[in-house]
Enzyme design. Structure first.
Site, PDB file in Angstrom:
ATOM      1  N   SER A  46       1.411  -1.170   0.556  1.00 40.18           N
ATOM      2  CA  SER A  46       0.237   0.053   0.555  1.00 40.18           C
ATOM      3  C   SER A  46       0.932   1.164   0.057  1.00 40.18           C
ATOM      4  O   SER A  46       2.191   1.935  -0.718  1.00 40.18           O
ATOM      5  CB  SER A  46      -1.519   0.184   1.206  1.00 40.18           C
ATOM      6  N   ASP A 146     -10.222  -2.515  -5.592  1.00 43.14           N
ATOM      7  CA  ASP A 146      -9.072  -2.025  -4.551  1.00 43.14           C
ATOM      8  C   ASP A 146      -9.184  -0.599  -6.098  1.00 43.14           C
ATOM      9  O   ASP A 146      -9.234  -0.397  -6.933  1.00 43.14           O
ATOM     10  CB  ASP A 146      -7.713  -2.195  -4.737  1.00 43.14           C
ATOM     11  N   HIS A 176      -8.785  -4.005  -1.321  1.00 47.53           N
ATOM     12  CA  HIS A 176      -7.709  -3.598  -0.349  1.00 47.53           C
ATOM     13  C   HIS A 176      -6.963  -4.204   0.458  1.00 47.53           C
ATOM     14  O   HIS A 176      -7.501  -5.005   1.622  1.00 47.53           O
ATOM     15  CB  HIS A 176      -6.858  -1.863  -0.438  1.00 47.53           C
TER      16      HIS A 176
END
Length: 214
Positions: A46, A146, A176
């Site tokens: 991320s 996502d 995600h």
């Protein structure tokens, strides 16, 4: 050694800490029982994937790393470009922020909360660097549901077109970092296994015939 965290320490504090940490590791590899000649991989998930992309660019252009270059990038569900900085030529390909604006685990509101920098600064949006040539091989993992999906897929292509060796796995229909939240499902187990294969692949790009211990 840990990075100072936002929002108490705004951009670029975390990035600069990550880069200084990378230099420390480079200079102190023996203390860590590491041999950088066997492979020198940076990676993150991320926001960590964003840091990975940026430090790879910094290191490419930094004489400090001339004799100890990074040999691989592991980018798991990375943030690659601020949603307010999508280049015109790619806007038709970057639709996942809106398509997945209400996705579980991480939505559009969460995405905007992650940013505090100038959207058009390449150190915030590494897609915007003028050149991606001569970067180390990259392995990316992308989730289908996502907001970051399309920028990750696009970045793999941009890297590949710049001559960078790439590999990518996409996990359809999942949000995600789903493997953290739903670790018992088969796709999460595949994700974890793919991460190991991806690391093995990155090591093989720098050192032929590596026998992975993963």
């Amino acid at each position: 050694m840990s990075s100072r965290l936002a929002p108490e320490h705004p951009f670029p504090t975390g990035l600069n800490d990550a880069y200084e940490g990378l230099k420390w590791v480079t200079e102190n590899a023996l203390l860590l029982s590491a041999n950088l000649s066997k492979g020198f991989i940076v990676g993150g998930l991320s926001a960590g994937g964003n840091l990975t992309a940026v430090v790879a660019h910094r290191a490419r252009d930094d004489p400090f790393f001339a004799d100890k270059p990074i040999t691989g990038q592991l980018m798991m569900v990375p943030g690659i470009v601020h949603p307010d900085a999508h280049p015109d030529e790619y806007k038709s390909e970057l639709t996942s922020v809106e398509e997945n604006k209400d996705a579980p685990t991480f939505d559009k509101v969460d995405l905007y909360r992650c940013y505090s920098a100038n959207p058009k600064d390449p150190e915030c949006s590494p897609l915007l660097y003028p050149s991606h040539a001569n970067l180390p091989p990259a392995y990316l993992q992308i989730c289908g549901r996502d907001p970051l999906r399309d920028e990750g897929i696009l970045y793999e292509r941009v890297l590949r077109e710049a001559g960078v060796k790439t590999r990518m796995d996409v996990y359809p229909g999942v949000p995600h970092a789903f493997h953290w939240h739903f670790g018992h499902i088969p796709l999460a187990l595949k994700y974890d296994q793919d991460t190991k294969y991806g690391l093995r692949w990155l090591l093989n790009q720098s050192v032929p015939n590596v026998k992975s211990v993963l």
